[in-house]
Design a protein around this motif. Structure first.
Motif, mmCIF file in Angstrom:
data_model
loop_
_atom_site.group_PDB
_atom_site.id
_atom_site.type_symbol
_atom_site.label_atom_id
_atom_site.label_comp_id
_atom_site.label_asym_id
_atom_site.label_seq_id
_atom_site.Cartn_x
_atom_site.Cartn_y
_atom_site.Cartn_z
ATOM 1 N N SER A 190 0.852 -1.187 0.000
ATOM 2 C CA SER A 190 0.000 0.000 0.000
ATOM 3 C C SER A 190 0.883 1.230 0.000
ATOM 4 O O SER A 190 2.071 1.165 0.315
ATOM 5 N N GLY A 191 0.294 2.338 -0.397
ATOM 6 C CA GLY A 191 1.025 3.597 -0.232
ATOM 7 C C GLY A 191 1.210 4.410 -1.477
ATOM 8 O O GLY A 191 1.629 5.555 -1.404
ATOM 9 N N PHE A 192 0.915 3.853 -2.667
ATOM 10 C CA PHE A 192 1.182 4.624 -3.880
ATOM 11 C C PHE A 192 -0.106 5.158 -4.474
ATOM 12 O O PHE A 192 -0.940 4.398 -4.953
ATOM 13 N N GLY A 193 -0.299 6.454 -4.441
ATOM 14 C CA GLY A 193 -1.330 7.117 -5.230
ATOM 15 C C GLY A 193 -2.751 6.988 -4.711
ATOM 16 O O GLY A 193 -3.014 6.507 -3.614
ATOM 17 N N LEU A 194 -3.666 7.455 -5.550
ATOM 18 C CA LEU A 194 -5.085 7.519 -5.183
ATOM 19 C C LEU A 194 -5.846 6.276 -5.610
ATOM 20 O O LEU A 194 -6.905 5.983 -5.086
ATOM 21 N N ARG A 195 -5.337 5.568 -6.612
ATOM 22 C CA ARG A 195 -6.055 4.422 -7.154
ATOM 23 C C ARG A 195 -5.400 3.130 -6.692
ATOM 24 O O ARG A 195 -4.221 3.099 -6.369
ATOM 25 N N GLN A 224 -13.542 -9.063 -16.785
ATOM 26 C CA GLN A 224 -14.836 -9.698 -17.039
ATOM 27 C C GLN A 224 -15.456 -10.266 -15.757
ATOM 28 O O GLN A 224 -16.672 -10.281 -15.601
ATOM 29 N N ALA A 225 -14.594 -10.760 -14.850
ATOM 30 C CA ALA A 225 -15.117 -11.394 -13.627
ATOM 31 C C ALA A 225 -15.485 -10.359 -12.567
ATOM 32 O O ALA A 225 -16.468 -10.520 -11.852
ATOM 33 N N LEU A 226 -14.671 -9.311 -12.468
ATOM 34 C CA LEU A 226 -14.892 -8.291 -11.439
ATOM 35 C C LEU A 226 -15.443 -7.039 -12.119
ATOM 36 O O LEU A 226 -14.718 -6.076 -12.338
ATOM 37 N N LEU A 227 -16.713 -7.074 -12.429
ATOM 38 C CA LEU A 227 -17.313 -5.973 -13.196
ATOM 39 C C LEU A 227 -17.130 -4.644 -12.469
ATOM 40 O O LEU A 227 -17.301 -4.564 -11.264
ATOM 41 N N HIS A 228 -16.789 -3.640 -13.238
ATOM 42 C CA HIS A 228 -16.656 -2.268 -12.719
ATOM 43 C C HIS A 228 -15.600 -2.160 -11.617
ATOM 44 O O HIS A 228 -15.719 -1.324 -10.732
ATOM 45 N N HIS A 229 -14.612 -3.034 -11.645
ATOM 46 C CA HIS A 229 -13.566 -2.908 -10.625
ATOM 47 C C HIS A 229 -12.796 -1.614 -10.830
ATOM 48 O O HIS A 229 -12.859 -1.006 -11.902
ATOM 49 N N ARG A 230 -12.054 -1.209 -9.784
ATOM 50 C CA ARG A 230 -11.379 0.088 -9.835
ATOM 51 C C ARG A 230 -9.872 -0.041 -9.957
ATOM 52 O O ARG A 230 -9.144 0.923 -9.757
ATOM 53 N N TYR A 231 -9.387 -1.251 -10.260
ATOM 54 C CA TYR A 231 -7.934 -1.434 -10.325
ATOM 55 C C TYR A 231 -7.377 -0.892 -11.641
ATOM 56 O O TYR A 231 -7.954 -1.100 -12.699
ATOM 57 N N VAL A 232 -6.235 -0.245 -11.537
ATOM 58 C CA VAL A 232 -5.464 0.103 -12.733
ATOM 59 C C VAL A 232 -4.436 -1.008 -12.907
ATOM 60 O O VAL A 232 -3.574 -1.192 -12.048
ATOM 61 N N VAL A 233 -4.562 -1.771 -13.987
ATOM 62 C CA VAL A 233 -3.589 -2.831 -14.266
ATOM 63 C C VAL A 233 -2.559 -2.241 -15.222
ATOM 64 O O VAL A 233 -2.919 -1.679 -16.256
ATOM 65 N N GLU A 234 -1.277 -2.355 -14.881
ATOM 66 C CA GLU A 234 -0.243 -1.735 -15.714
ATOM 67 C C GLU A 234 1.126 -2.281 -15.333
ATOM 68 O O GLU A 234 1.305 -2.809 -14.229
ATOM 69 N N MET A 269 -2.255 -0.862 -2.987
ATOM 70 C CA MET A 269 -3.496 -0.208 -2.578
ATOM 71 C C MET A 269 -3.272 1.293 -2.447
ATOM 72 O O MET A 269 -2.320 1.720 -1.793
ATOM 73 N N GLY A 270 -4.110 2.054 -3.090
ATOM 74 C CA GLY A 270 -3.911 3.509 -3.132
ATOM 75 C C GLY A 270 -4.286 4.174 -1.827
ATOM 76 O O GLY A 270 -5.445 4.517 -1.601
ATOM 77 N N SER A 271 -3.303 4.365 -0.954
ATOM 78 C CA SER A 271 -3.615 4.840 0.399
ATOM 79 C C SER A 271 -3.898 6.333 0.446
ATOM 80 O O SER A 271 -4.431 6.829 1.430
ATOM 81 N N TRP A 272 -3.547 7.078 -0.615
ATOM 82 C CA TRP A 272 -3.749 8.531 -0.528
ATOM 83 C C TRP A 272 -5.229 8.865 -0.426
ATOM 84 O O TRP A 272 -5.615 9.905 0.082
ATOM 85 N N LEU A 273 -6.065 7.948 -0.922
ATOM 86 C CA LEU A 273 -7.508 8.155 -0.824
ATOM 87 C C LEU A 273 -7.951 8.137 0.637
ATOM 88 O O LEU A 273 -8.780 8.935 1.058
ATOM 89 N N TRP A 274 -7.379 7.212 1.419
ATOM 90 C CA TRP A 274 -7.736 7.134 2.837
ATOM 91 C C TRP A 274 -7.286 8.411 3.541
ATOM 92 O O TRP A 274 -7.966 8.923 4.420
ATOM 93 N N VAL A 275 -6.112 8.889 3.130
ATOM 94 C CA VAL A 275 -5.587 10.113 3.751
ATOM 95 C C VAL A 275 -6.463 11.298 3.365
ATOM 96 O O VAL A 275 -6.772 12.162 4.194
ATOM 97 N N ILE A 288 -0.402 6.967 6.944
ATOM 98 C CA ILE A 288 -0.170 7.258 5.535
ATOM 99 C C ILE A 288 -0.301 5.973 4.708
ATOM 100 O O ILE A 288 -0.651 5.997 3.551
ATOM 101 N N PHE A 289 -0.039 4.848 5.326
ATOM 102 C CA PHE A 289 -0.010 3.592 4.580
ATOM 103 C C PHE A 289 -1.185 2.680 4.878
ATOM 104 O O PHE A 289 -1.333 1.638 4.252
ATOM 105 N N ASN A 290 -1.999 3.005 5.858
ATOM 106 C CA ASN A 290 -3.054 2.089 6.288
ATOM 107 C C ASN A 290 -4.340 2.852 6.576
ATOM 108 O O ASN A 290 -4.301 3.963 7.095
ATOM 109 N N PRO A 291 -5.491 2.247 6.250
ATOM 110 C CA PRO A 291 -6.748 2.894 6.616
ATOM 111 C C PRO A 291 -6.910 2.840 8.124
ATOM 112 O O PRO A 291 -6.708 1.794 8.730
ATOM 113 N N LEU A 292 -7.256 3.970 8.752
ATOM 114 C CA LEU A 292 -7.369 3.973 10.211
ATOM 115 C C LEU A 292 -8.805 3.741 10.665
ATOM 116 O O LEU A 292 -9.046 3.045 11.642
#
Ligand SMILES: [Zn+2]
Length: 345
Positions: A190-195, A224-234, A269-275, A288-292
């Motif tokens: 965890s820890g990189f970015g918003l997504r 196809q299996a996880l419809l509307h998932h929010r992962y950026v695969v790259e 996991m994009g932890s900046w969203l939790w922050v 910064i790295f974990n949802p509280l």
């Protein structure tokens, strides 16, 4: 169950003990190595389930490589918990385990977890510790450095052996995944970015991996299996290059063995969203790295456990979706267009 000289004070180790006990005869545990951390010595456990036949595929789930990113270990443990609970009633899970080897290494860096540090107790960043040199310029420090263990992203001494935790992870991958014709690994960070991101190799070069068609086919199955998932695969190289990535190293090792294919994924996991939702978290290193907030942690676990389950099923069913012949070239073209021929989406 652990030898008496090791410490089981980490709550994650206690949870693992409970899961092994609840899993009974379906679950095996061994200690991949032991790690000294001040006065304490921690075990690095490996849990296996499913058919040990080396002709069958395998899937491996790894967490806690960066001790500070506790949520990574917790996601792997939550997935293992859901499997152990389902063992009591889920016939389809038992069928899956007849055809698949499942490997869990949720606490790769227990010393880092204990101390709340990214690095291991020797100050080494395990994800910069493999013998792989980046082929282009890496970002200063973050790409991996040999200046000092007092600075982050320290790779360890030049020509030194890999750290015990890195060696243990590599050995488990060699024994449990590379010994089989097909395997997928997911390493949870965890820890990189918003997504939320699913990274595949390479991290040391912007060059595409040889098995780009297979990764693209897996990404398609996932979409196809996880419809509307929010992962950026790259590919990780699309964000930044690093030295010493363990998964680059292990993917290359798999390539040296004919008839072996390992597809390694890193879940970031994009932890900046939790922050962003709780800016007070910025004042705590852990935050910064974990949802509280508990509800946020539960949502994070729920979402990722589902994704890990899809990856396990994909590994089990790889013969149905791995592309061959013309389809393989088609996947390669789509992958090059998606990830290598245009700027980030
Ligand atoms: Zn990490």
């Amino acid at each position: 169950m652990y030898p008496s000289h090791v410490s089981t004070e980490l709550p994650e180790l206690a949870e693992l003990q409970r899961l092994v006990a609840e899993g009974g005869a379906h679950v095996s545990q061994r200690i991949a190595c032991e790690v000294d951390c001040g006065e304490r010595r921690f075990p690095v456990p490996v849990i296996t389930l499913g058919n040990p036949d080396p002709g069958l595929p395998a899937v491996g789930f790894f967490g806690g490589v960066h001790g500070l990113e506790r949520i990574g270990a917790e996601v792997v443990l939550a997935f293992l918990r859901s499997l152990v609970m389902r063992l009591a009633w889920d016939d389809l899970l038992h069928r899956q385990l007849e055809r698949l080897r499942m490997v869990f290494m949720p606490l790769v860096n227990p010393g880092g977890l204990w101390r709340g540090t990214r690095a291991n107790p020797n100050g080494v960043d395990l994800m910069r510790n493999a013998p792989v040199e980046a082929q282009d310029a890496v970002p200063f420090l973050i790409g991996g450095q040999r200046l000092s263990s007092a600075l982050p992203w320290y790779r360890g001494p030049l020509q030194g052996p890999m750290e015990a935790e890195s060696r243990a992870l590599c050995r488990v991958v060699e024994e449990e995944l590379l010994s089989r014709p097909f395997s997928i690994a997911v390493d949870c960070h965890s820890g990189f970015g918003l997504r939320d991101r699913l990274w595949f190799p390479f991290a040391h070069t912007a060059r595409p991996i040889e098995h780009l068609p297979e990764v693209h086919a897996l990404a398609t199955v996932f979409d196809q299996a996880l419809l509307h998932h929010r992962y950026v695969v790259e590919p990780q190289s699309r964000q930044y290059l690093t030295h010493g990535d363990l998964w680059d190293h292990l993917y290359l090792r798999a390539g040296e063995r004919p008839g072996r294919l390992l597809l390694p994924l890193t879940l970031e996991m994009g932890s900046w969203l939790w922050v962003k939702k709780n800016p007070r978290q910025l004042f705590s290193r852990h935050g910064i790295f974990n949802p509280l907030a508990e509800h946020r942690q539960q949502r994070v676990l729920r979402r990722h456990v589902q994704a890990l389950d899809v990856v396990a099923r994909a590994a089990c069913s790889h013969a149905r979706w791995l592309p061959a012949g013309e389809a393989r070239e088609w996947h390669r073209e789509l992958a090059l267009a998606r990830w290598y021929r245009r700027a980030a989406d």
